[in-house]
Design an enzyme around this catalytic site. Structure first.
Site, PDB file in Angstrom:
ATOM      1  N   ASP A  85      38.268  59.560  36.451  1.00 50.23           N
ATOM      2  CA  ASP A  85      36.950  58.905  36.426  1.00 50.23           C
ATOM      3  C   ASP A  85      35.808  59.900  36.184  1.00 50.23           C
ATOM      4  OD1 ASP A  85      35.070  56.954  36.515  1.00 50.23           O
ATOM      5  OD2 ASP A  85      35.604  56.186  38.495  1.00 50.23           O
ATOM      6  N   TRP A 124      39.660  50.556  44.806  1.00 54.75           N
ATOM      7  CA  TRP A 124      39.576  50.646  46.280  1.00 54.75           C
ATOM      8  C   TRP A 124      40.916  51.009  46.909  1.00 54.75           C
ATOM      9  CZ3 TRP A 124      34.659  50.522  47.683  1.00 54.75           C
ATOM     10  CH2 TRP A 124      33.752  49.711  46.980  1.00 54.75           C
ATOM     11  N   SER A 129      28.786  57.061  43.406  1.00 57.97           N
ATOM     12  CA  SER A 129      29.702  57.252  42.285  1.00 57.97           C
ATOM     13  C   SER A 129      29.193  58.352  41.359  1.00 57.97           C
ATOM     14  CB  SER A 129      29.839  55.949  41.490  1.00 57.97           C
ATOM     15  OG  SER A 129      30.692  55.068  42.154  1.00 57.97           O
ATOM     16  N   HIS A 143      33.109  55.352  35.050  1.00 57.85           N
ATOM     17  CA  HIS A 143      32.610  53.979  35.263  1.00 57.85           C
ATOM     18  C   HIS A 143      31.090  53.928  35.341  1.00 57.85           C
ATOM     19  CE1 HIS A 143      32.775  54.821  39.729  1.00 57.85           C
ATOM     20  NE2 HIS A 143      31.775  53.983  39.739  1.00 57.85           N
TER      21      HIS A 143
END
Lengths: 747, 747
Positions: free
Chosen positions: B220, B212, B662, B84
């Protein structure tokens, strides 16, 4: 689920080391004594033989409400069941000013107990007798399928008529798909009264969102009372009736359950299909279920649209919406389990094993070799007309107006016959039920909804291909194959307008006035729905005839299929659920529900506060939130669980249950009440087709949560005293002033 | 989370037995050596001092992408981060015929590595130097708030300018709300290329539904490569550039993690508010968050409506939708934690304690007694204009056309000034970023969406009460207080029509052509959005002025507030996150997430099959499903976890992270790569305001899942060899023919 491994033989089936159906079982009560050793090992304190005595303790206390289960919990006929089993009664007693469904209800004294609505019944099973020989014995091997059907049908009706002469309610039920028949006699109590139900924010807490889900925090209990005439015999409602005095009632356990505990559930599970052939399950999986899911979704969309702006209408169709939603989730869960969970594939493998087992032995081959191919052929044959038949059923089932017309018209055709010749469901014994149904219909019937749903159901009928048309309907509605969409819509619009403009079937008194009318008199009313029913009757009757022929063929084949299946399986096997009294046992136990997720076995009051949002499905009453706050601030209660340090709310167990079990008492190893069964997890619903012991869990409300609420939230101290006797004073002492006051004021 | 209890002193704060902030910490790297004993007890094998060396191992391998974190994993500048974090690059390289976001991408050779899009940067932190004295020393106590602000602002700019002379990127960051300042120097790599990303069905598996949430099964990860000029120095994209040779890169751990293991996460957490005053958090809770939630919901409804029938448009606003949804869930979670979870109440209690602690000692009372009342007064003052200011910000932020006009117009006003006098964000160092932004805007700008959102944003502005009107906007749009809804709508319609009909700002080249234009030239274009920007500028500048005055007041007060807070807390305290490099550590651990529900610490391949539906958020590629099937049928892989008997997919840990983390590398006790941080659980998001050790969990993707996919699904054997060297052959041997073939064919 490490319970109930098959050990012994029942029903003439030879023993076998490990069966198809190990680790599961909605057992017939008379099967339980065979498991005494196993039960003892699991911690059972009592005598397993007690379960076989339907008029003893505890089975004598377990009753059916018709669709739900319940149990006596006091010598004065007090009955506990699920909240969702009394929705109808709560609606029936509600007025625009007093919404009992929303606010709950508590009769503080007997005089305040309310009639639970037309058709509300309590059935107490008094005997179960095997009658296989009387029903299926001595049938000429050369009899046609139809002759076989008619003979069995007549023998059943005769037995029922004989049995009911004593004033009891009887029926003859097929076990193991026609391999065995048992006659069941029940006392039918007709004066049932509403005693207590918590507010919707407790009894339906979690609503559709949590339905079939865990973690759960639903207070799914309510109380009824059975009344009889002064002579102690069942009687319709009268002010002079007195509370029924059951011989047995369940004692509330002093100590609550904990993980690992043995629990029993006794109740009336409705229907399972674990013994169906692969081709039956495949047809349901690939055609039936996707179709029902689609139909439910379409109906939900229509009802959502109609009720969005109309609160009164929303209330009227609340039950229908709930049913559709409930069914939808259930069907989705089943389909998921069957397809993705691999149950269908396992079913296929099992059937292949069965065929190999049959083929491996010449004697077996001779005895059973033709059965599975013949059953497959039957299935394939009925598949040919399934689309037409299902479309017709959707049309007749979509409209309450049309449904009423069909029932009343058929009743007029059946009444002139001798009772033994009348179709099942239309015999004299069924008439009061029919009348109650037409009476009760008034709560939910609505022309706008009815019209929308009938319109929705007619579209697929209009689209049927030329060979499969429903001709009577075509004629009545002015439909023909190949019409354009605009033409079709126009025809249907005109048809619907004529039907609803001219019909008085939305009127309760009109419907009730027709119940005893002759066919000619019905036609003379010129009510368009009655005329439509008359026009459709030949096609419907033809379908019934075809169905009787098919049933005859199944009656010839399935007993041999079941015999083979049971012989191969060996050991003790529970028959598929068939709405008769059963006992299941298991353990309080969590489950690895999904990859990365563990469902703990119990929930607590803390979870209610976590979930409460003050709106929609999560709207706990303030009086309950205050009581939880008081508890969390140190207020003592006898219903706290020492290990959880909280009042337990719901719990999971490995017991084997299905729809119809709702409201069933959950008993501990001493046979005392520790909870009420009210649901299963989403991962469990496919167990109706194939039991998966690893994932299957039932959901119960913990008795301690119920008692805590009665004491701290609803002030139901009168009922606590009735159930607990002097022990109730412990609860009484814990009563908070504000809780008592609020309960008094609010109700 | 029983880690990181405060033991020692940092930043001149005296020791204290148990602090406010125990059991949490996004630590500054230089704080880690102080925890050596604690880390050793938790199983740390290395030298804790190593973390303080930003140019050593492992910290030298950790880089920022600006908004995301990443790390070097090969000597040739190969970088791993989250999927992402490269959405923009995948979109930038997609064409109508080749959707890299959907299908993934793998450069089999270096030549196939694609430019990651304008503005894509890799920042390697090279030094962190305390500069508190240089920034806040020697400020006249009598200075006005505005003078204080200007002085600090100028000092920071001067330092940054000096630091950047060497060609590096610098900034001066405030720690502990202005109590400390550190100067951070970073190498800015400008040629970043896309190397590998899995298909969307792996990289975004679970989508918004699982965002979440736990259990999670998201792949990811993605790979980039840093390129520099032949001289080894940062350079803009050129075919002649060569892979960057980092001094340090992370080694992939041979053994995976297991529950209880110590893990570190090094990265660039964006922003936390744990040290805010109660009145600030209260304002956010009661006004700010409910408002953002409402705005997000309204925008989502508009975008959903617009994109329902328009796939091309849906693709364009995908990022915006994702951002809104992500933010919405995050804000809801925070609000839930603050209100229902009780964090706001705890915050209040903590502040009361702080006040009592100050009041208890005359010296403290003299030193800090006035601070909290003054901060409260500041908050109350800014609350007065919050509605007007927020409404204005919504208007300026709703439209990309208007946003571009505002940026370009302000740039034209700032450019003529001396660089040191230009506003932060508009200095010469910022110009390339501004140009990249105007370039990148082309991927998402759309007149229909823009118009709809601007219309939505104007309605509340039109409804502001008389005293709070945005006068320039009123004049431009022909709005005035007290207009009827019809009049307002008509005025807004006409206003929007004029704006969008006359504007060319939707054109990339036009926007880029304006970047170096003077204010007069911009006005001469007569673009209606530029004219609107000019009309609004005085009001916006007045707001900026007010904000500078307020910032000066905070600069005067908050350092003393923080001093008091830290003195009372005692021990080692981590400063709030501020997008600078931090290290956090914790354990792999599940969590009792809700009453009745336990999140197990790890998920596996089996869960992907469980969740896969073939549509929407759960659409795993067939090649992956086949690979899972092959694995489940016995195909060997070195990435199996012995205890789980499956390939681990995602895992939970107690590390303390937030947005910006992230893509952060997750390291084991030996400092080797075991996973990538990519999310936190819903129950964790309120920890931005108050850290709740019991419920807070971060979510990581397990390196073994990434490697298994690279070997079995995507055939990324070139990258496996680059990272693993000769060990990669173990993966290579496990490569399935069908997996390799499919990857080759599909990409």
């Amino acid at each position: 689920m490490k319970i109930a491994r098959a050990l012994v033989v029942l029903l003439g089936v030879s023993p076998f080391a490990a069966g198809l159906f190990a680790d599961e079982g909605m057992w017939m009560p008379q099967q339980i004594p065979e498991m005494a050793a196993k039960l003892k090992a699991l911690g059972f304190k009592g005598d397993a033989k007690a379960f076989a005595d339907l008029t003893g303790q505890p089975m004598g206390a377990v009753v059916s409400l018709g669709g739900c289960t319940a149990s006596f919990v006091s010598p004065d006929g007090l009955i506990v069941t699920n909240h969702h089993c009394v929705t109808g009664g709560l609606q029936f007693n509600s007025t625009p000013k007093r919404n009992l469904l929303k606010d709950g209800y508590l009769a503080k004294v007997r005089d305040e107990e309310l009639p639970n609505g037309p058709g509300s019944r309590v059935f107490v099973t008094t005997s179960v007798t095997e009658v296989t020989a009387a029903i299926t014995g001595n049938i000429d091997a050369k009899a046609t399928d139809r002759q076989r059907y008619d003979l069995i049908d007549r023998r059943i009706k005769e037995r029922v008529a004989l049995c009911e002469k004593g004033g009891q309610r009887c029926n003859v039920a097929s076990f193991f798909d026609g391999l065995k028949y048992f006659e069941i006699a029940q006392m039918e109590i007709k004066d049932v009264r509403l005693v207590y139900a918590p507010a919707e924010g407790i009894g339906v807490f979690g609503g559709e969102t949590d339905n079939w889900r865990w973690p759960r925090h639903t207070g799914d209990w309510s109380f009824l009372r059975a009344y009889v005439g002064k002579d102690g015999k069942p009687a319709v409602f009268s002010k002079d009736n007195v509370p029924f005095k059951p011989k047995h009632w369940l004692k509330i356990a002093k100590e609550g359950i904990k993980p690992g505990d043995l629990v029993f559930v006794a109740g009336y599970p409705g229907r399972t299909q674990r013994h169906q052939t692969y081709s039956q399950v495949k047809e349901t999986t690939e055609w039936g279920m996707p179709r029902s899911i689609r139909l439910a979704q379409e109906q939900l969309a229509i009802l959502d649209q109609l009720t969005k702006q109309d609160k009164a209408l929303a209330l009227k169709v609340a039950g229908r919406l709930q049913g559709l939603n409930n069914g939808l989730t259930n069907q989705k869960g089943m389909l998921e389990g069957l397809v993705k969970g691999g149950s269908l594939a396992k079913k296929q493998a099992q059937e292949k094993e069965l065929e190999a087992w049959i083929a491996a032995d010449p004697v077996r081959q001779k005895k059973y070799g033709d059965v599975l191919p013949a059953l497959r052929a039957l299935q394939a044959e009925s598949d040919k007309t399934r689309e037409q038949n299902a479309t017709m059923a959707t049309v007749t089932g979509s409209s309450s107006y049309f449904g009423a017309a069909l029932t009343l018209y058929r009743l007029s055709l059946q009444r002139p016959k001798a009772d033994i010749d009348r179709d099942a469901g239309f015999q004299e014994r069924d008439w009061p039920r029919i009348r109650d149904g037409q009476d009760r219909l008034q709560r939910t019937i609505d022309a706008t909804v009815d019209k929308a749903l009938l319109r929705w159901a007619l579209a697929p009928a209009a689209a049927l291909p030329a060979g499969q048309r429903i001709l009577a309907l075509d004629q009545a509605a002015g439909l023909r194959p190949g019409m354009s969409k605009a033409e079709t819509d126009q025809a249907i619009d005109a048809f619907l307008q004529g039907l609803f403009e001219g019909s008085k079937l939305g009127d309760r008194d009109f419907r009730l006035s027709l119940i005893e009318k002759s066919t000619a008199d019905l036609l003379a009313t010129k009510d368009p729905f009655l005329l439509l029913a008359a026009a459709m009757e030949p096609a419907l009757e033809a379908n019934r005839e075809a169905s009787k022929n098919r049933s005859g063929a199944y009656a010839r084949l399935t007993p041999r299929y079941m015999e083979a299946l049971l012989a191969k399986a060996g050991g003790l096997v529970a028959p598929d659920a068939n709405s008769t009294l059963r006992v299941t046992y298991g353990q309080v136990k969590g489950v690895d529900a999904k990859d990365g997720l563990y469902y703990k076995p119990q929930t607590t009051l803390a979870g209610i506060v976590q979930k409460h949002t003050g709106e929609g499905d999560f709207d706990a009453p303030q009086v309950q939130l205050d009581a939880i706050k008081a508890f969390q601030s140190g207020k003592k209660t006898p219903y706290i669980d020492a290990a959880l340090k909280d009042v337990p709310v719901n719990f999971l167990s490995t017991v084997d249950t299905t729809g119809g079990n709702s409201g069933s008492p959950t008993l501990n190893a001493k046979g005392e009440l520790v909870g009420l069964l009210f649901d299963g997890t989403y991962e469990s619903v496919a167990s109706n087709y194939l039991f998966e012991p690893v994932t299957t869990r039932s959901i119960h409300v913990d008795t301690r949560y119920m008692l805590w609420n009665m004491a701290e939230v609803d002030g139901a101290i009168n009922l606590l005293r009735e159930m607990l006797g002097s022990e109730a004073d412990i609860s009484a002492r814990s009563l908070a002033p504000q809780a008592g006051a609020a309960a008094g004021a609010g109700r």
